[in-house]
Every structure is written in C-alpha cells, then in structure tokens.
Design a protein around this motif. Structure first.
Motif, PDB file in Angstrom:
ATOM      1  N   MET A  54       0.867  -1.185   0.000  1.00 25.93           N
ATOM      2  CA  MET A  54       0.000   0.000   0.000  1.00 25.93           C
ATOM      3  C   MET A  54       0.903   1.234   0.000  1.00 25.93           C
ATOM      4  O   MET A  54       1.859   1.314   0.764  1.00 25.93           O
ATOM      5  CB  MET A  54      -0.887   0.000   1.231  1.00 25.93           C
ATOM      6  CG  MET A  54      -1.856   1.171   1.276  1.00 25.93           C
ATOM      7  SD  MET A  54      -2.966   1.078   2.712  1.00 25.93           S
ATOM      8  CE  MET A  54      -3.910  -0.387   2.295  1.00 25.93           C
ATOM      9  N   THR A  55       0.575   2.153  -0.861  1.00 26.34           N
ATOM     10  CA  THR A  55       1.388   3.357  -1.002  1.00 26.34           C
ATOM     11  C   THR A  55       1.196   4.274   0.194  1.00 26.34           C
ATOM     12  O   THR A  55       0.179   4.213   0.898  1.00 26.34           O
ATOM     13  CB  THR A  55       1.019   4.108  -2.291  1.00 26.34           C
ATOM     14  OG1 THR A  55      -0.350   4.511  -2.200  1.00 26.34           O
ATOM     15  CG2 THR A  55       1.199   3.208  -3.510  1.00 26.34           C
ATOM     16  N   PRO A  56       2.152   5.177   0.444  1.00 29.32           N
ATOM     17  CA  PRO A  56       2.024   6.123   1.573  1.00 29.32           C
ATOM     18  C   PRO A  56       0.777   7.003   1.486  1.00 29.32           C
ATOM     19  O   PRO A  56       0.162   7.322   2.499  1.00 29.32           O
ATOM     20  CB  PRO A  56       3.320   6.951   1.468  1.00 29.32           C
ATOM     21  CG  PRO A  56       4.278   6.067   0.777  1.00 29.32           C
ATOM     22  CD  PRO A  56       3.489   5.257  -0.193  1.00 29.32           C
ATOM     23  N   SER A  57       0.409   7.434   0.265  1.00 25.79           N
ATOM     24  CA  SER A  57      -0.767   8.307   0.118  1.00 25.79           C
ATOM     25  C   SER A  57      -2.039   7.581   0.533  1.00 25.79           C
ATOM     26  O   SER A  57      -2.936   8.164   1.164  1.00 25.79           O
ATOM     27  CB  SER A  57      -0.888   8.805  -1.324  1.00 25.79           C
ATOM     28  OG  SER A  57      -1.013   7.698  -2.215  1.00 25.79           O
ATOM     29  N   GLY A  86      -4.692   8.532   3.603  1.00 24.73           N
ATOM     30  CA  GLY A  86      -6.133   8.685   3.389  1.00 24.73           C
ATOM     31  C   GLY A  86      -6.919   7.800   4.331  1.00 24.73           C
ATOM     32  O   GLY A  86      -7.939   8.206   4.898  1.00 24.73           O
ATOM     33  N   ALA A  87      -6.427   6.546   4.500  1.00 30.34           N
ATOM     34  CA  ALA A  87      -7.136   5.633   5.393  1.00 30.34           C
ATOM     35  C   ALA A  87      -7.065   6.120   6.833  1.00 30.34           C
ATOM     36  O   ALA A  87      -8.042   6.023   7.596  1.00 30.34           O
ATOM     37  CB  ALA A  87      -6.533   4.237   5.270  1.00 30.34           C
ATOM     38  N   PHE A 125     -11.602  10.632  11.318  1.00 31.79           N
ATOM     39  CA  PHE A 125     -12.883  11.354  11.144  1.00 31.79           C
ATOM     40  C   PHE A 125     -14.044  10.496  11.617  1.00 31.79           C
ATOM     41  O   PHE A 125     -14.961  10.981  12.291  1.00 31.79           O
ATOM     42  CB  PHE A 125     -13.050  11.703   9.665  1.00 31.79           C
ATOM     43  CG  PHE A 125     -14.329  12.437   9.372  1.00 31.79           C
ATOM     44  CD1 PHE A 125     -14.465  13.789   9.659  1.00 31.79           C
ATOM     45  CD2 PHE A 125     -15.419  11.747   8.829  1.00 31.79           C
ATOM     46  CE1 PHE A 125     -15.648  14.446   9.401  1.00 31.79           C
ATOM     47  CE2 PHE A 125     -16.604  12.410   8.569  1.00 31.79           C
ATOM     48  CZ  PHE A 125     -16.725  13.769   8.853  1.00 31.79           C
ATOM     49  N   SER A 126     -13.989   9.206  11.296  1.00 29.16           N
ATOM     50  CA  SER A 126     -15.063   8.303  11.701  1.00 29.16           C
ATOM     51  C   SER A 126     -15.117   8.167  13.219  1.00 29.16           C
ATOM     52  O   SER A 126     -16.195   8.215  13.823  1.00 29.16           O
ATOM     53  CB  SER A 126     -14.856   6.931  11.058  1.00 29.16           C
ATOM     54  OG  SER A 126     -15.836   6.020  11.501  1.00 29.16           O
ATOM     55  N   ASP A 127     -13.935   8.014  13.816  1.00 35.50           N
ATOM     56  CA  ASP A 127     -13.906   7.886  15.285  1.00 35.50           C
ATOM     57  C   ASP A 127     -14.401   9.154  15.970  1.00 35.50           C
ATOM     58  O   ASP A 127     -15.124   9.107  16.978  1.00 35.50           O
ATOM     59  CB  ASP A 127     -12.478   7.558  15.743  1.00 35.50           C
ATOM     60  CG  ASP A 127     -12.023   6.180  15.297  1.00 35.50           C
ATOM     61  OD1 ASP A 127     -12.911   5.365  14.944  1.00 35.50           O
ATOM     62  OD2 ASP A 127     -10.808   5.939  15.289  1.00 35.50           O
TER      63      ASP A 127
END
Length: 284
Positions: free
Chosen positions: A1-4, A8-9, A15-17
């Motif tokens: 998985m890329t750093p970007s 984002g994740a 934000f969800s928390d």
C-alpha cells in the motif's frame, strides 16, 4: 500500500472515530437531560410547594426581562383612542364644522377636540330643545373650553358646574370626577341650563340662575356676555341674528323678559342631521 493511501485511510479512520465520539456524547447528554427532567417532574409531584416556588421565580424572571426590554420604549395601548374627546372636523356637517374651526381659532383649542364638543352640543341641543349655539356660548364664557377649569367657589369643568351641589347628577357618570370629563360635564350642564330657563321663563332669566344671581338685582354682566357670544356663534353658523338686542333683566330672574333671543334658544333650530345625545345639569 502506497504512503498516500495509508494517509487517506488514517484520515478517514480519525474522522469516523471523532464523529462517533460526538454522537455518543450527544446521546449521553440527551439521556442525562431526560433523567434530570424526569427527576424534576417527580420532585414537583411529590413537593408541590417547590413547584409553586419555582413557578414564582420563573414568573419574576420573565417580568424582569420584559421590563428590561420595554425600557426606553412606549408600551402598546391601541385602545387609548377610545378615551379621547376628539373627532375630525371635516366629518361634521358644514354648519358644525364652521363653528368648530372658528371656536378653535378664537379659543386656541385644537380643532379635533373642539369638533367633538360642537357635535355634542348639537346632540344635546336636539335632545333638550335648546339652540346648540347657546350651549357653546355658555361653555365659552364659563371656561373658554378648558375641561379642567375650576373657579374659586368650586365650579368645575367645561360648563363650570358646582359639583358639590349637583353630586347626584354625576352618579349617572360614575361619580364626581366625571366633572372633568368634557362630555359628562356638558351633559350635566345642559340639563341644568334647560331647567333654569324653564324656571325663569326666559334665556336671560335662566342665565341669571345659572351664574348664581337669581336673587340679586343684576348678574354683573354675565348674561350679556353669553348672549353676545351666542349671537357671534349664530352668525358663524349662518343663522339669523336676533332682530333686536336682548334685554338684560334688572329685577328677579324669575320674571320673563321680552326679546327675540328667548325663542331662539328654545326653538331647536339646529340642523336636521344633529343626532340626540344624553342629559346634563350645571352650576348654581
């Protein structure tokens, strides 16, 4: 998985928390408020004295807020217009309007209240079969249309009725203080004037009774002043003046005096549009 993608994740997770945390706090707050309200209701049901005390404090707080908001402003009172003695002179018949404007200018009284007084004089004249211009002449000489006037002997109001002598007449209007209500005072005064004219048999004699000089050799010129103003108002109204100057009686007021003015005031010469009004008595 890329750093970007990792970044984002991570942002979405934060934000969800955070959103879930705020929702949880909001739900818990509502629950606490509900519990508090329920407890207060139970307490007020168990202790009605606390409820009454709370209501009193809330009412006092609301009144303070209302007074604070009203400071510097005028409270609305639309029914105040019902207490005024005033009418539009332009709404009167031509004869009454002419008299109202003339009297307003001469006695420095606003045309609107003067128009109401002129209309009332015509109403009273129609009911009592007295020339309304004579009524207005008496008011002019007695008080110059000042409804709050008072003489040194206690005569009060527009027609300077002796209130303490005619107290029972003011009972129909709620008491002696009605002497300072222009319409009430005029109704009392006109009824008295009518009775005095009937008793004396003439306008001149009736005026002598009215000024309190019935048992004196002269009225000090009072009758002449009233009759002179009476003729002037009649001329403004476009009515014929008396054929000859009315004689001023020098004996007792009960003796009938000859003169054209005797029939003028008792002939009910007012306009056909004048409506009947209520009764008045005046001073001695």
């Amino acid at each position: 998985m890329t750093p970007s993608r990792n970044l984002g994740a991570a942002v979405r997770s934060v934000f969800s928390d955070t959103t879930e945390g705020f929702l949880e706090i909001f739900r818990n707050t509502l629950a606490l408020l509900g519990i508090a309200v329920a407890c207060m209701i139970v307490v007020f049901l168990v202790r009605p004295d606390w409820r009454l005390a709370g209501e009193a404090q809330l009412h006092a707080w609301l009144q303070e807020r209302q007074h604070a908001a009203a400071e510097g402003s005028i409270a609305s009172e639309p029914e105040a217009i019902e207490r005024t003695t005033a009418t539009n002179p332009k709404a009167l018949p031509r004869e009454q309007a002419a008299i109202a404007y003339w009297l307003s200018k001469k006695y420095k009284v606003a045309a609107e209240p003067m128009a109401a007084l002129v209309a009332e004089a015509y109403n009273q004249g129609s009911q009592h079969k007295i020339d309304p211009t004579l009524i207005l002449a008496v008011v002019a000489i007695e008080s110059r249309f000042n409804p709050f006037a008072q003489s040194s002997v206690g005569a009060q109001g527009l027609m300077q009725v002796m209130t303490r002598v005619h107290t029972e007449k003011y009972e129909h209007f709620g008491g002696d203080l009605a002497a300072f209500d222009p319409v009430s005072n005029m109704r009392v005064g006109v009824a008295i004037l009518k009775e005095y004219i009937r008793r004396a048999g003439s306008i001149e004699g009736g005026l002598k009774y009215y000024v309190g000089a019935a048992n004196l050799p002269t009225d000090g010129g009072y009758g002449a002043k009233v009759l002179a103003e009476y003729q002037r108002i009649r001329q403004v109204a476009g009515r014929a003046a008396p054929a000859s100057p009315p004689a001023q009686p020098t004996t007792t007021a009960a003796a009938p005096a000859a003169g054209a003015s005797q029939t003028l005031a008792l002939a009910s010469t007012q306009s056909a549009d004048a409506a009947p009004g209520a009764t008045h008595p005046d001073n001695m």
